[in-house]
Design an enzyme around this catalytic site. Structure first.
Site, short mmCIF file in Angstrom:
data_model
loop_
_atom_site.label_atom_id
_atom_site.label_comp_id
_atom_site.label_asym_id
_atom_site.label_seq_id
_atom_site.Cartn_x
_atom_site.Cartn_y
_atom_site.Cartn_z
N HIS A 45 -6.17 -1.28 11.63
CA HIS A 45 -5.55 -1.79 10.41
C HIS A 45 -6.41 -2.91 9.83
O HIS A 45 -6.81 -3.83 10.56
CB HIS A 45 -4.14 -2.31 10.73
CG HIS A 45 -3.34 -2.66 9.52
ND1 HIS A 45 -3.25 -1.84 8.42
CD2 HIS A 45 -2.57 -3.76 9.23
CE1 HIS A 45 -2.45 -2.40 7.52
NE2 HIS A 45 -2.05 -3.57 7.98
N GLN A 66 0.81 -1.22 0.00
CA GLN A 66 0.00 0.00 0.00
C GLN A 66 0.84 1.26 0.00
O GLN A 66 0.31 2.36 -0.26
CB GLN A 66 -0.93 0.01 1.20
CG GLN A 66 -0.22 0.20 2.55
CD GLN A 66 -1.14 0.03 3.73
OE1 GLN A 66 -1.64 -1.05 3.99
NE2 GLN A 66 -1.36 1.12 4.47
N CYS A 98 -5.25 0.49 3.60
CA CYS A 98 -5.33 -0.92 3.97
C CYS A 98 -6.75 -1.47 3.78
O CYS A 98 -6.93 -2.65 3.43
CB CYS A 98 -4.86 -1.13 5.40
SG CYS A 98 -5.81 -0.23 6.65
#
Length: 446
Positions: free
Chosen positions: A393, A251, A257
């Site tokens: 995340h 990324q 993410c």
């Protein structure tokens, strides 16, 4: 000052040895409250006249994701023990050097992680000092540090604008080595923590560039619950062995993410329903998903809705990843996959494993506290440091199993194959570690 520390200071006259308690001269005032908490624990259960008194306090603090970790060296003066019951240990009178580690969290009770006392003269904490000097290459005791830093620069092809910035990054690198060591000491699994490509970043930089704070702050649209799995989970399963997982992607310095987690899930769903594994475009979501905030973060539940609204996903080859938001250039004629809907999955880890084995990789989100310095092995962070309250995340759950008796989840990350175990994170399974079960979902392809 944290609320619990202030409360502790207010109670100090009531604690053993608390009346008239003052930080020894020359000590860092920031260490007073954690030192007093450590002394309260140390003296707990003693007669008032048998309380040990600190003669000196040294140490330092490390800022962590959701609080502070204090490493202290306290020289204590133990009063002579008259009756045998006056002290915990009748042989402990005199001067002792104690090492304490106090974890102060904003959202939970304080914790004494370590208490180790012995005779003065034992090796001191690395870098413990009332006023930590800047680390410079000329320091004789920093040869190993400088060597590690040079290896880090070479391994990850790092360079900085000038000598001042290089020196600043060296200081961050040194503090991060200490934090990785603390994580290693507290880990309950088989993980190894140490130098990674993120070792020159502050916590704030790491969170800004690579994590996704919106996962905790925004609830997102509610998804319908998925049908339960038809049977129990096999002992182990890995969709990489069955052709449902593309190569690890990167990324970059973009908090996207959420897009990688969702495209990974859709890749697996399309493969299982149509028999073709395609690497799909995250950039399409970064550019065209108006519900999320591109590199500023997003939610998988929003991304599913965006894919349905747009009419599908292009391949990565047709709509390549740039790592920054650009003008939406999605073409419906180039869409190669579609989804029909999306579902929310159970928070029960046994049911998650069974659903995964039956239906494919799962989009999940977790607390990434342990991931900045993760290198390999099964990570099982100390629970108060990796709470499910702070999901930040999004990743892809691709399998599960056991290593030397330690149950794990196999998690595909989006930080490139040079991170972790060829781009994968292995997290302890069965204890809701780091909120791994808190936000599991999947697209549905009919």
């Amino acid at each position: 000052m944290e609320a619990w520390l202030l409360f502790l200071l207010m109670l100090s006259p009531l604690l053993p040895g608390g009346e008239g308690w003052r930080l020894p001269l020359g000590s860092d005032p920031a260490l007073e409250a954690p030192a007093q908490f450590a002394m309260e624990i140390y003296n707990r259960g003693r007669d008032p006249g048998a309380a040990a008194v600190p003669q000196s306090v040294r140490g330092r603090s490390l800022k962590m994701a959701h609080g502070m970790l204090y490493s202290l060296e306290v020289t204590l003066q133990e009063p002579p023990c008259g009756p045998p019951t006056a002290c915990k240990d009748s042989q402990s009178s005199g001067t002792l050097l104690c090492r304490f580690e106090v974890l102060d969290q904003r959202w939970a009770k304080e914790t004494l992680l370590k208490q180790d006392c012995g005779q003065p003269g034992a090796p001191s904490l690395p870098g413990s000092s009332s006023h930590q000097p800047p680390i410079t290459p000329s320091q004789g005791d920093s040869v190993q540090l400088i060597t590690l830093f040079k290896d880090f620069l070479t391994t990850y092809n790092k360079s900085y604008a000038n000598a001042t910035e290089t020196q600043r990054r060296l200081g961050i690198f040194a503090r991060n080595l200490e934090l990785a060591q603390k994580m290693q000491e507290l880990d309950q699994g088989s993980a190894e923590y140490g130098v990674t490509k993120f070792s020159d970043l502050t916590e704030e930089e790491f969170r800004t560039f690579y994590l996704n704070p919106l996962l905790s702050s925004l609830p997102g649209p509610a998804l319908r619950p998925a049908p339960p799995p038809k049977g129990p989970a096999p002992a182990a399963w890995d969709w990489r062995d069955h052709g449902a997982v593309t190569e690890v992607k990167n990324q970059g310095t973009c908090g996207s993410c959420w897009a990688f987690s969702v495209t990974g899930n859709v890749e697996g769903q399309w493969f299982l329903r149509r028999g073709t594994l395609l690497a799909l475009s995250e950039q399409e979501l970064v550019d065209c998903d108006t519900l999320d905030q591109a590199c500023g973060g997003g939610l998988p539940s929003n991304a599913y809705m965006a894919i349905e609204r747009l009419g599908g996903l292009e391949t990565e080859k047709d709509y390549s990843y740039e790592g920054r938001k650009e003008r939406c250039s999605f073409s419906p004629d180039k869409a190669r996959v579609y989804i029909n809907s999306s579902v929310d999955l159970s928070r029960d880890e046994a049911e998650l494993a069974a659903w995964l084995a039956e239906n494919g990789p799962i989009s999940i989100a977790l607390n990434a506290f342990a991931m900045q310095f993760y290198r390999r092995g099964v990570s099982h962070p100390f629970r108060p440091l990796c709470s499910s309250w702070f999901i930040d995340h999004a990743v892809l759950l691709v399998g599960y199993g056991n290593r030397s008796g330690i149950p794990f989840w196999a998690i595909k990350n989006s930080w490139g194959p040079e991170w972790g175990e060829q781009g994968y994170y292995y997290l302890y399974r069965g204890a809701r570690a780091c909120g791994v079960n808190a936000m599991a979902s999947s697209a549905v392809v009919d």
